[in-house]
Design a protein around this motif. Sequence first.
Motif, mmCIF file in Angstrom:
data_model
loop_
_atom_site.group_PDB
_atom_site.id
_atom_site.type_symbol
_atom_site.label_atom_id
_atom_site.label_comp_id
_atom_site.label_asym_id
_atom_site.label_seq_id
_atom_site.Cartn_x
_atom_site.Cartn_y
_atom_site.Cartn_z
ATOM 1 N N HIS A 1 0.883 -1.582 0.159
ATOM 2 C CA HIS A 1 -0.248 -0.186 -0.048
ATOM 3 C C HIS A 1 0.530 1.218 -0.124
ATOM 4 O O HIS A 1 0.285 2.312 0.243
ATOM 5 C CB HIS A 1 -1.242 -0.065 1.674
ATOM 6 C CG HIS A 1 -2.146 -0.888 1.034
ATOM 7 N ND1 HIS A 1 -2.817 -1.572 0.308
ATOM 8 C CD2 HIS A 1 -2.682 -2.288 1.763
ATOM 9 C CE1 HIS A 1 -3.764 -1.950 0.163
ATOM 10 N NE2 HIS A 1 -4.013 -2.483 1.159
ATOM 11 N N TYR B 1 2.874 2.008 -2.286
ATOM 12 C CA TYR B 1 3.061 2.023 -3.723
ATOM 13 C C TYR B 1 1.765 2.265 -3.847
ATOM 14 O O TYR B 1 1.031 2.848 -5.243
ATOM 15 C CB TYR B 1 3.692 0.968 -4.521
ATOM 16 C CG TYR B 1 5.068 0.656 -4.013
ATOM 17 C CD1 TYR B 1 6.067 1.304 -3.180
ATOM 18 C CD2 TYR B 1 5.355 -0.704 -3.243
ATOM 19 C CE1 TYR B 1 7.268 1.115 -2.843
ATOM 20 C CE2 TYR B 1 6.870 -1.189 -2.438
ATOM 21 C CZ TYR B 1 7.376 0.014 -2.260
ATOM 22 O OH TYR B 1 8.204 -0.267 -2.045
ATOM 23 N N ASP B 2 0.643 1.391 -4.215
ATOM 24 C CA ASP B 2 -0.442 1.350 -4.789
ATOM 25 C C ASP B 2 -1.401 2.415 -3.894
ATOM 26 O O ASP B 2 -2.823 2.826 -4.798
ATOM 27 C CB ASP B 2 -0.971 0.202 -4.690
ATOM 28 C CG ASP B 2 -1.581 -0.528 -3.894
ATOM 29 O OD1 ASP B 2 -1.664 -0.012 -2.719
ATOM 30 O OD2 ASP B 2 -1.837 -1.741 -3.486
ATOM 31 N N GLN B 3 -1.108 2.719 -2.991
ATOM 32 C CA GLN B 3 -2.020 3.954 -2.424
ATOM 33 C C GLN B 3 -1.352 5.390 -2.760
ATOM 34 O O GLN B 3 -1.698 5.621 -1.948
ATOM 35 C CB GLN B 3 -2.175 3.317 -0.696
ATOM 36 C CG GLN B 3 -3.306 1.963 -1.190
ATOM 37 C CD GLN B 3 -5.141 2.119 -0.616
ATOM 38 O OE1 GLN B 3 -5.417 3.346 -0.565
ATOM 39 N NE2 GLN B 3 -5.119 1.039 -1.467
ATOM 40 N N ARG C 1 2.030 4.926 -8.626
ATOM 41 C CA ARG C 1 1.585 4.092 -8.756
ATOM 42 C C ARG C 1 1.344 3.212 -10.056
ATOM 43 O O ARG C 1 1.145 2.276 -9.969
ATOM 44 C CB ARG C 1 -0.324 4.700 -8.473
ATOM 45 C CG ARG C 1 -0.486 5.303 -7.039
ATOM 46 C CD ARG C 1 -2.245 5.086 -6.952
ATOM 47 N NE ARG C 1 -2.273 6.052 -8.418
ATOM 48 C CZ ARG C 1 -2.466 7.716 -7.699
ATOM 49 N NH1 ARG C 1 -2.018 8.637 -6.658
ATOM 50 N NH2 ARG C 1 -2.947 8.134 -8.744
ATOM 51 N N GLY D 1 2.774 0.078 -8.605
ATOM 52 C CA GLY D 1 1.525 -0.146 -8.002
ATOM 53 C C GLY D 1 1.951 -1.734 -7.571
ATOM 54 O O GLY D 1 1.194 -2.401 -6.881
ATOM 55 N N LYS D 2 2.885 -2.480 -8.677
ATOM 56 C CA LYS D 2 1.915 -4.083 -8.560
ATOM 57 C C LYS D 2 3.584 -4.767 -8.267
ATOM 58 O O LYS D 2 3.979 -5.837 -8.361
ATOM 59 C CB LYS D 2 1.520 -4.464 -9.962
ATOM 60 C CG LYS D 2 0.115 -3.987 -10.684
ATOM 61 C CD LYS D 2 -0.664 -4.397 -9.644
ATOM 62 C CE LYS D 2 -1.980 -4.332 -9.627
ATOM 63 N NZ LYS D 2 -3.098 -4.836 -8.444
ATOM 64 N N ASP E 1 3.348 -7.322 -5.506
ATOM 65 C CA ASP E 1 2.426 -8.596 -6.393
ATOM 66 C C ASP E 1 3.590 -9.397 -7.343
ATOM 67 O O ASP E 1 3.428 -10.840 -6.869
ATOM 68 C CB ASP E 1 1.587 -7.962 -7.300
ATOM 69 C CG ASP E 1 0.748 -6.948 -6.531
ATOM 70 O OD1 ASP E 1 -0.380 -7.404 -6.080
ATOM 71 O OD2 ASP E 1 0.842 -6.020 -5.894
#
Length: 348
Positions: free
Chosen positions: A111, A113-115, A122, A126-127, A130
């Motif tokens: 989060h 990164y993706d938030q 992002r 963001g991934k 993952d």
Amino acid sequence: MKILLLARYAALGASSRVRFYQYLPFLRANGIHLDVAPLFDDDYLRALYAGNKPSLTSVARAYFSRLTALLRLAHYDLIWLETQLFPWLPARFENFLPRPYVADYDDAVFHRYDQHSSRVVRAVLGKSIDSVMRHARIVIAGNDYLAARARQARAVQVEILPSVVDGLRYQPAVAPPQGNFTLGWIGSPVTAPFLTLVKPALEEARKQAGVQITLVGGSLPGLEAVTVPWSESGEISAIQGFHVGIMPLPDAPFERGKCGYKLIQYMACGLPVIASPVGVNRQIIRHGETGFLAESHAEWLDAILTLKNSPALRQKMGRAGRLRFEAEYSLQVTAPRLLALLQQAAQI
């Protein structure tokens, strides 16, 4: 079996200390050869806790040291990785490591990164977590929230291993603490702002009922409290001086990924607990049995005063919490399971 541990921090870092370093004696006693190469040293964390931004030179030096460690991978059977190799860089190295790795998560680092407020961050990062999860042989997650993200990322194997403490080191006090009823919190300057959520309830309890508030490892401006510097050697005795342990937490994406470490520390010392009903807190606490889940000002104040006014209830909840700790959240329970997971990852 030879393992290279790529932790994020040296011994001062709570996440690295709890998720990795406390297991080293057990793993080595069971035939695992372990070398440790943290990314950031203790000076980096000292600067961070003091409110100073780490210099680019210190970060560059840390990243160079990590690159140097990667040159030695041929000597190992397995890599044990904390979150990712290089924070704030795309996950490229993890995709091409010459040895399998186990990735461990005790925070919702994805989060960050993706938030992030920046659209560029992002889009680029963001991934990234993952990707690290997807290429790991095993992802070890500290709770269901983190495990769900790993499964969403299509990780090959996901296992949940809670954050724990050593049940031989952490023990209830021989006798209840003397003096004023003490409400205690332990943490760091980074997590101390969470106390703002319950500051009005703490102040009211202090003014109306004479409750003493003790903060270990952090402080909150404007809150009258006894502040105690954190030290690894002194944290257990500090907690044993509390009557009740607290863990306020905002209900936000990053905080939902926290592993309830404070609660485990309190329960290991035989304390009843009060915490926000966020994330894994709902699982760790059995409401009305080992402590209270409190959300509103009224709920926090009621929980504090209920426990202040009933030593018998504190004792009953403290005993129940210790038993729950011994059954599910002690190093003695999780260490053999971690050993088996590392052995499995190296042999697949």
